[in-house]
Design an enzyme around this catalytic site. Structure first.
Site, PDB file in Angstrom:
ATOM      1  N   HIS A 105       0.264  -4.401   2.325  1.00 41.57           N
ATOM      2  CA  HIS A 105       1.343  -3.453   2.607  1.00 41.57           C
ATOM      3  C   HIS A 105       0.918  -2.408   3.638  1.00 41.57           C
ATOM      4  CE1 HIS A 105      -0.494  -1.021  -0.790  1.00 41.57           C
ATOM      5  NE2 HIS A 105      -0.106  -0.007  -0.036  1.00 41.57           N
ATOM      6  N   SER A 131      -4.527   3.386  -0.678  1.00 44.58           N
ATOM      7  CA  SER A 131      -4.197   1.970  -0.529  1.00 44.58           C
ATOM      8  C   SER A 131      -5.151   1.318   0.465  1.00 44.58           C
ATOM      9  CB  SER A 131      -2.766   1.810  -0.037  1.00 44.58           C
ATOM     10  OG  SER A 131      -1.845   2.196  -1.017  1.00 44.58           O
ATOM     11  N   ASP A 172      -2.644  -8.472  -2.368  1.00 45.31           N
ATOM     12  CA  ASP A 172      -2.279  -7.365  -1.481  1.00 45.31           C
ATOM     13  C   ASP A 172      -3.434  -7.056  -0.527  1.00 45.31           C
ATOM     14  OD1 ASP A 172      -1.116  -5.212  -0.268  1.00 45.31           O
ATOM     15  OD2 ASP A 172      -0.556  -4.187  -2.117  1.00 45.31           O
TER      16      ASP A 172
END
Length: 716
Positions: free
Chosen positions: A86, A651, A222
């Protein structure tokens, strides 16, 4: 979710204190003094110098801020970068077309020449930091207004940044901590030639979609991979075919031995923002006014994007990135409302402030702290309805490409029309480039629906505070149905096609620009958004000073329990352990601290946008084709949990074992602890990570890109 830092005031001796290992995002420069002994007890085998060193290579040299909003790590001697899927989403979407959809189908470069450069992508290396609190605070005094204080501080910040950038070689950032009670500067080096190496298909990289977002158990690949390029001597350089892969000072070895409950886990990254010092009034404002408007505005934008995204792959690509970003925060803010309400966080803060107020109004403290709580509460009382109004308007700005057109492309055209012929010739190419990029990312029918829907929501829901005059006028004349007006505005506006922009550049006309319906509407909204009454302006000045004093007073009185400043996109370290949640029947794992490929396949729904899987994954699971990445228990682990304290910006952060070896990739938190931006819950708060063995399995076994894995240093 988030982590935090404990920062010291130079020269002040701290009394011994116990440290909660799972709470806090720590400055690397203070590890030796504050954290190292505790980290060693938990399983760290590195010295503090091996984590952070100015003169020698260390772990910090392998950690980068990725494109300003995420974290990534260097995992090979040739500048290979690993981050979340992402985090790379924008770049992957940009490089995709309907005919060659890298986002949907995945991509792995066969060789260095096949690696692809997105238009704008950079990584930032951390060089060093230092404390400049005394220097900056010597320039201010309590009698200053907040505006004068800010001016004096900014002047000193500019001087510090100039002194340390070595003629532009480095980017220097001076940041406030503890609400302006301390200041530190950070030196960075940016590399702008960053190229896509590979990404799994979206069905793996975004498996679970919005349904599983912020949830456990998770089963998501991810991750995505890039490479940093430099010129021949290793210095940053603009993109060139002559650039070579960066030879980093340090890169992370990759451990494929797996993890188990209570294993040491350490995360380095760039957490974006926490608000753990936020007063009760601020929490109450967010829960009752700001966040509900955010959620409703985001959902309105998502619904109107989605109906076009479902029409074709081409339209899906146009809005995929904006939709994903909007959806992420939509679910986050709803989770925040639920968690903060459930745990009564505002009441807990209010009780602390009541205790503080009693201390503040003792004779010895009254002159400095006596009005702090009163000023803070007055500000929130005055701005509750404005915060609701502002969040409806902000979602309009964020989800529509034309909501701020008057201040983006419109500002450029205004400068162009007022310039002489020579200046226009200089401005025209940049304007055309800006417009060209904008029109790549929009679909006019969708933009009409987005703008009309958001205007209606804003006009009918932001009613506790005066709405923008232009919006009110249009709404009153059309019974708050903005469809007719928006359609007419798009028909008349010069901003709705490249041909119209070029025609304006050929024959510029100031009257035409100033009467353009989208230009005038959006300028009116932005002006209104930025306008504050004298009463609110004064209350905000008093609030800023009082919030700073509240934090100072809580630390001085020891009424507050927090020992660290909020996260603010500076490099931090958090340490904890692999740690399970209570047993969950939705998870087939033996211990509820990991998930498996078998569990992922159980979620599979053929043709579903969120839970479809490649046929090859189904076959490999059936055959238990895990290669060298199977766990000792015979399964392939997909994601795992730690109790690290992280937040947005983390992240893509590396999860490291006690030797500084990569064991996973942080990508999410659990919704039960969504209040973590404001208050840390040691029982509930978890970080959700991709197991590095699953990452390597996807690259090598599923994708057949073993040459990428061969670049890395694998240990067991």
């Amino acid at each position: 979710m988030k982590k935090i830092v404990l920062s010291l005031i130079a020269g002040i001796m701290l009394t011994p204190m116990s440290v909660k290992a799972d709470e806090g995002m720590w400055f690397l420069m203070f590890l030796e003094r504050l954290n190292h002994r505790d980290m060693q007890k938990m399983g760290l085998q590195l010295t503090a110098e091996e984590i952070y060193s100015i003169n020698n290579h260390s772990l910090k040299d392998a950690i980068v801020q990725f494109n300003g909003g995420c974290t990534a790590e260097i995992v090979s001697k040739d500048g290979l970068v690993l981050t979340n899927h992402h985090c790379g989403y924008d770049a992957i979407a940009e490089l995709s077309t309907a005919e060659k959809n890298l986002l949907k189908d995945g991509f792995w470069a066969e060789n260095r020449k096949s690696e692809i450069k997105p238009s704008s992508l950079f990584v930032r290396f951390f060089v060093r930091m230092d404390d400049v609190s005394k220097r900056i605070l010597s320039k201010v005094n309590p009698s200053m207004s907040e505006a004068d204080r800010e001016k004096a501080i900014n002047q000193e910040i500019a001087a510090i940044e100039k002194e340390n950038n070595e003629g532009g070689k480095y980017t220097v950032s001076v940041r406030p901590f503890f609400q302006g009670n301390e200041y530190y500067y950070f030196v960075y080096q940016d590399y702008k030639d960053v190229r896509l190496v590979g990404t799994p298909p979206e069905s793996l990289g975004k498996f679970g979609g919005d349904t599983d977002n912020w949830e456990w158990p998770r089963h998501t690949a991810d991750f995505s991979m890039f490479r940093v390029y430099a010129n021949a001597d290793g210095s940053p350089a603009e993109y060139s075919e002559n650039n070579v892969p960066l030879k980093p000072k340090h890169y992370l070895p990759v451990n494929i031995g797996g993890v188990k409950e209570n294993d040491y886990a350490m995360i380095l990254g760039y957490p974006g923002r926490t608000n753990r010092w936020m007063p009760a009034g601020g929490i109450e404002q967010n829960v009752k006014f700001a966040y509900p408007a955010w959620v409703e505005g985001a959902k309105t934008g998502m619904d109107n994007m989605k109906k076009y995204m479902d029409q074709s792959d081409a339209l899906n690509l146009i809005y995929a990135s904006k939709y994903a970003s909007t959806a992420n925060y939509w679910k986050n803010r709803q989770g925040m409302i639920d968690a903060l309400s459930k745990f009564g966080t505002a009441k807990t803060k209010a009780a602390q402030e009541k205790k503080f107020n009693a201390w503040a109004n003792k004779p010895a403290n009254k002159a400095k702290y006596g009005n702090v709580v009163e000023n803070i509460n007055k500000f929130y009382g005055l701005t509750n309805e404005k915060s609701r109004h502002d969040n409806y308007m902000q979602q309009l700005f964020r989800t529509t490409s034309f909501g701020t057109i008057g201040r983006t492309l419109g500002r450029q055209l205004d400068a162009y029309v007022k310039a002489d012929a020579a200046k226009r010739a200089q401005l025209a190419p940049a304007i055309e480039e800006m417009a060209t990029e904008m029109y790549k990312e929009i679909h006019i029918p969708a933009e009409k629906d987005l703008l009309a829907a958001q205007l209606k929501l804003y006009a009918t829901k932001a009613t506790g505070y005066a709405i923008a005059p232009a919006v009110k006028k249009i709404g009153d004349e059309n019974n708050n149905d903005f469809t007719k007006y928006v359609n007419a505005a798009f028909d008349l506006s010069i901003f709705t096609s490249m041909d119209r922009i070029k025609a304006f550049l050929a024959i510029p006309n100031q009257a035409m620009l100033e009467s353009d319906p989208l230009y005038t509407l959006t300028n009116d909204m932005i002006t209104h958004f930025n306008t504050k009454s004298d009463e609110i302006t004064k209350a905000q000045n008093d609030y800023s000073a009082s919030f700073r004093l509240l934090v100072e007073g809580l630390r001085e009185s020891k009424i507050g329990t927090i020992k660290y400043p909020d996260a603010n996109s500076t490099l931090r370290l958090t340490y904890g352990k692999v740690r399970s949640l209570p047993a969950d029947k939705r998870n087939d794992a033996t211990i509820n601290n990991y998930t498996t490929l078998a569990g992922q396949v159980k979620k599979y729904k053929k043709g579903d946008q969120e839970f479809d899987l490649p046929v090859k994954v189904l076959e490999m699971q059936k055959d238990k084709n895990y290669g060298r990445y199977a766990d000792k228990d015979g399964s392939l682990h997909v994601n795992f949990l730690t109790d690290n304290d992280i937040t947005g910006g983390n992240s893509g952060s590396p999860v490291l074992n006690g030797k500084g070896e990569l064991i996973g990739l942080a990508f999410d938190g659990n919704i039960e602890a969504m209040a973590g931006d404001v208050i840390f819950d040691a029982k509930l708060q978890r970080t959700i990570n991709v197991d590095i063995r699953y990452v390597l399995w996807v690259i090598e076994n599923f994708s057949g890109a073993k040459h990428i894995v061969d670049e890395m240093t694998l240990v067991k």
